[in-house]
Write an enzyme that holds these catalytic residues in place. Structure first.
Site, PDB file in Angstrom:
ATOM      1  N   ASP A 168       0.832  -1.203   0.000  1.00 47.62           N
ATOM      2  CA  ASP A 168       0.000   0.000   0.000  1.00 47.62           C
ATOM      3  C   ASP A 168       0.873   1.263   0.000  1.00 47.62           C
ATOM      4  OD1 ASP A 168      -2.839   0.929   0.408  1.00 47.62           O
ATOM      5  OD2 ASP A 168      -1.971   1.858   2.195  1.00 47.62           O
ATOM      6  N   GLU A 225       1.641  -0.620  -4.985  1.00 50.03           N
ATOM      7  CA  GLU A 225       0.622   0.376  -5.295  1.00 50.03           C
ATOM      8  C   GLU A 225       1.332   1.724  -5.230  1.00 50.03           C
ATOM      9  OE1 GLU A 225      -3.354   2.666  -3.881  1.00 50.03           O
ATOM     10  OE2 GLU A 225      -1.630   2.334  -2.606  1.00 50.03           O
TER      11      GLU A 225
END
Ligand code: TEU
Length: 562
Positions: free
Chosen positions: A217, A276
């Site tokens: 993330d 990401e």
């Protein structure tokens, strides 16, 4: 004909080889909205385990599991209290082990979501930081600064958070902490060796439990360089994000991933990771490098219209980037952060020249949500028809496809959730500007009836609309025309046809038709226009909508064996 890329690698996503991920179809599960086994209204790990036969029938290669860690759900679980445990509402570590075992027995890999940029404000470290004085080692794990003005009552800088509103929060003693996202998500200080060591521990913890990979993330946010004098938001905005920006996509973030790579490579097969990282396209390759995380998302297709020219440009460009990084490319149309693609494609086109800039197709979808889906009128059938065509095209491309739960049922975004049930912090932090991401996070419908359409025995916390009944797994199972059947057939055929990571464009002679071939005679043709077109010679294997008199109608993809 343009040769785009040739490699001699023929990966087999079903085997146990180290390259299983290169062309995997990865299915994202948002665990609290997938299946609820204990009737508390929240999806859980045993719920997922009970649905492994469904995942197996679907034909995916891997599951990406969004955060399942203990969390107060200030940001849907991306606010993690403890990185090495399971939220008790979702199960136990034993339930996690059972899920891994069931997936592996079905030949499905598991990728877990790792959230290293920030902890939650309930993490033991942050509690300790609050209980410790200014300048203490406990505060050094986060980003604390003295406030300005009398008794530090003003923020140290005027920064805005990614979620809207201020990025600094006071703690009552003249100090403030920095948070890129919600107030409950304090950013970690990655210059602190203890932070670095602890995440290596976490990577080993889950790898030892059999996890095959990690989705990282906000991978472009960890490294920060903040001196004593903080820049203003205007100065931040004016600084190019080319490696030396104080906050984003710094070159030194890759030192962190080089350490992680050593952990990944100490396992057999090596653990994988996908970044990401919302970074400029030309900076993606570093995240995807074999010395770093190994693969990176590209979100280009989810920002584009249903448009042949945009698709062709994006595909060619990203296959080139994959060649540069040595990784395989990734394709994404939907995930838990964006308006579902069936809905995006049912909105009016953004007009000539659309494609780049800030006003992406996804942002257009968000604006539509702000009007609670009232205006402009959504063309539901057209949107779904285009989404099916786009997905069939995607699944024929070289590289990995990341699919989001519910897209295989042809779900649209739920645009009209009442404000009082909304949970996403981007709704609360942007009154009147953004309604947030809850509309793609409504629990899945499994049966046509029941309090939560078979999601569980209790009503779902985000209420499901009546039209979910028609999209239930039960309604679509066995229906030859359903989207579920299309995904199952496509994923099964993809396994059969999967081949080297290369693509050859086939000139169709039309601007609104994209055709390409993969080695071995696998051909995909998409008609982005409205008039039916002739298909090239070959055996038609699968179409996203019925052919018309042997011709390919508008908004349809066909796979052929040449
Ligand atoms: O997203 C990072 C990110 O940049 C997005 O939040 C994006 O800006 C946003 O969706 C636009 O509304 C990741 C996760 O995918 C997201 O769910 C989390 O909320 C976020 O990180 C914070 O952990």
């Amino acid at each position: 004909m343009t040769e785009v890329i040739e490699t001699d690698l023929i990966p087999d996503a079903t085997s146990r080889d180290a390259n299983w991920w290169r062309q995997a179809a990865v299915y994202q599960i948002y665990p609290r909205a997938f299946a609820d086994s204990n009737g508390d209204g929240m999806g859980d790990l045993p719920g997922i385990t009970s649905r492994v036969p469904y995942l197996s029938d679907l034909g995916i290669d891997a599951v990406w599991l969004s955060p399942f860690y203990p969390s107060a759900l200030a940001d849907g679980g991306y606010d993690v209290d403890d990185y090495r445990d399971v939220d008790p509402r979702l199960g136990t570590l034993e339930d996690f082990d059972a899920l891994v075992a069931a997936l592996h027995a079905a030949g499905i890999k598991l990728i877990v979501d790792l959230v290293p940029n920030h902890t939650s404000d309930r993490h033991a470290w942050f509690r300790e930081a609050l209980a410790s004085p200014k300048g203490s080692p406990a505060r050094d794990r986060y980003i604390f600064r003295d406030g300005k003005g009398p008794r530090g009552s003003e923020p140290p800088a005027d920064w805005t958070s990614v979620f809207g509103g201020p990025a600094w929060e006071p703690v009552g003693d003249g100090q403030w902490y920095m948070h890129h996202f919600a107030v409950q998500q304090p950013d970690l200080n990655w210059n602190n060796p203890e932070v670095r060591a602890d995440f290596l521990h976490t990577l080993r913890f889950w790898s030892d439990r059999g996890v095959d990979g990690f989705r990282v993330d906000v991978a472009h946010g960890l490294a920060k360089n903040l001196g004593a004098e903080l820049p203003s938001q205007a100065e931040l905005d004016a600084t190019p994000k080319d490696g030396d920006h104080p906050l984003w996509d710094r070159d030194d973030v890759h030192d962190i991933y080089a350490d992680w790579r050593k952990v990944f490579d100490s396992y057999d097969p090596p653990r994988t990771a996908v970044a990401e990282a919302w970074v400029a396209a030309h900076r993606r390759a570093r995240y995807a490098s074999a010395h770093g995380l190994g693969q990176a998302f590209n979100f280009d297709l989810l920002e584009a219209d249903f448009d042949a020219e945009q698709f062709r440009e994006i595909i060619t460009f990203n296959l080139g980037l994959a060649e540069e990084s040595g990784s395989s490319t990734t394709w994404v149309f939907s995930n838990h952060d964006v308006v579902r693609h069936a809905t995006r494609y049912g909105l009016p086109p953004r007009g000539p020249g659309a494609g780049g800039g800030d006003h992406t197709a996804e942002k257009q979808g968000r604006q539509w949500l702000l009007a609670r889906g009232a205006e402009p009128v959504l063309e539901r059938e057209l949107g779904l028809r285009r989404a099916r065509a786009a997905t069939l095209l995607e699944l024929a491309l070289p590289g990995s496809s990341y699919l989001y739960q519910g897209e295989e049922l042809g779900l649209h975004e739920v645009p009209d959730l009442p404000d009082e049930v909304r949970q996403d912090p981007t709704f609360f932090r942007n009154p009147g500007v953004d309604v947030g991401r809850d509309g793609c996070r409504v629990p899945l419908p499994w049966t046509r009836e029941g309090v939560s359409f078979g999601f569980g025995d209790a009503p779902a916390d985000l209420p499901q609309p009546a039209w979910f009944a028609d999209h239930a797994v039960e309604a679509e199972d066995g229906d030859p025309a359903s989207t579920l059947t299309l995904y199952r057939r496509a994923l099964a055929l993809r396994h059969e046809l999967q081949t080297a990571e290369s693509l050859t464009w086939i000139e169709s002679g039309r601007d609104d038709v994209l055709a390409f071939g993969r080695p071995g005679g696998w051909v995909s043709v998409t008609n982005f226009g409205t008039d039916p077109v002739d298909l090239p010679d070959g055996e038609v294997l699968l179409t996203s909508a019925p052919l018309e008199g042997g011709r390919l109608p508008g908004a349809t993809t066909a796979w052929l064996r040449a």
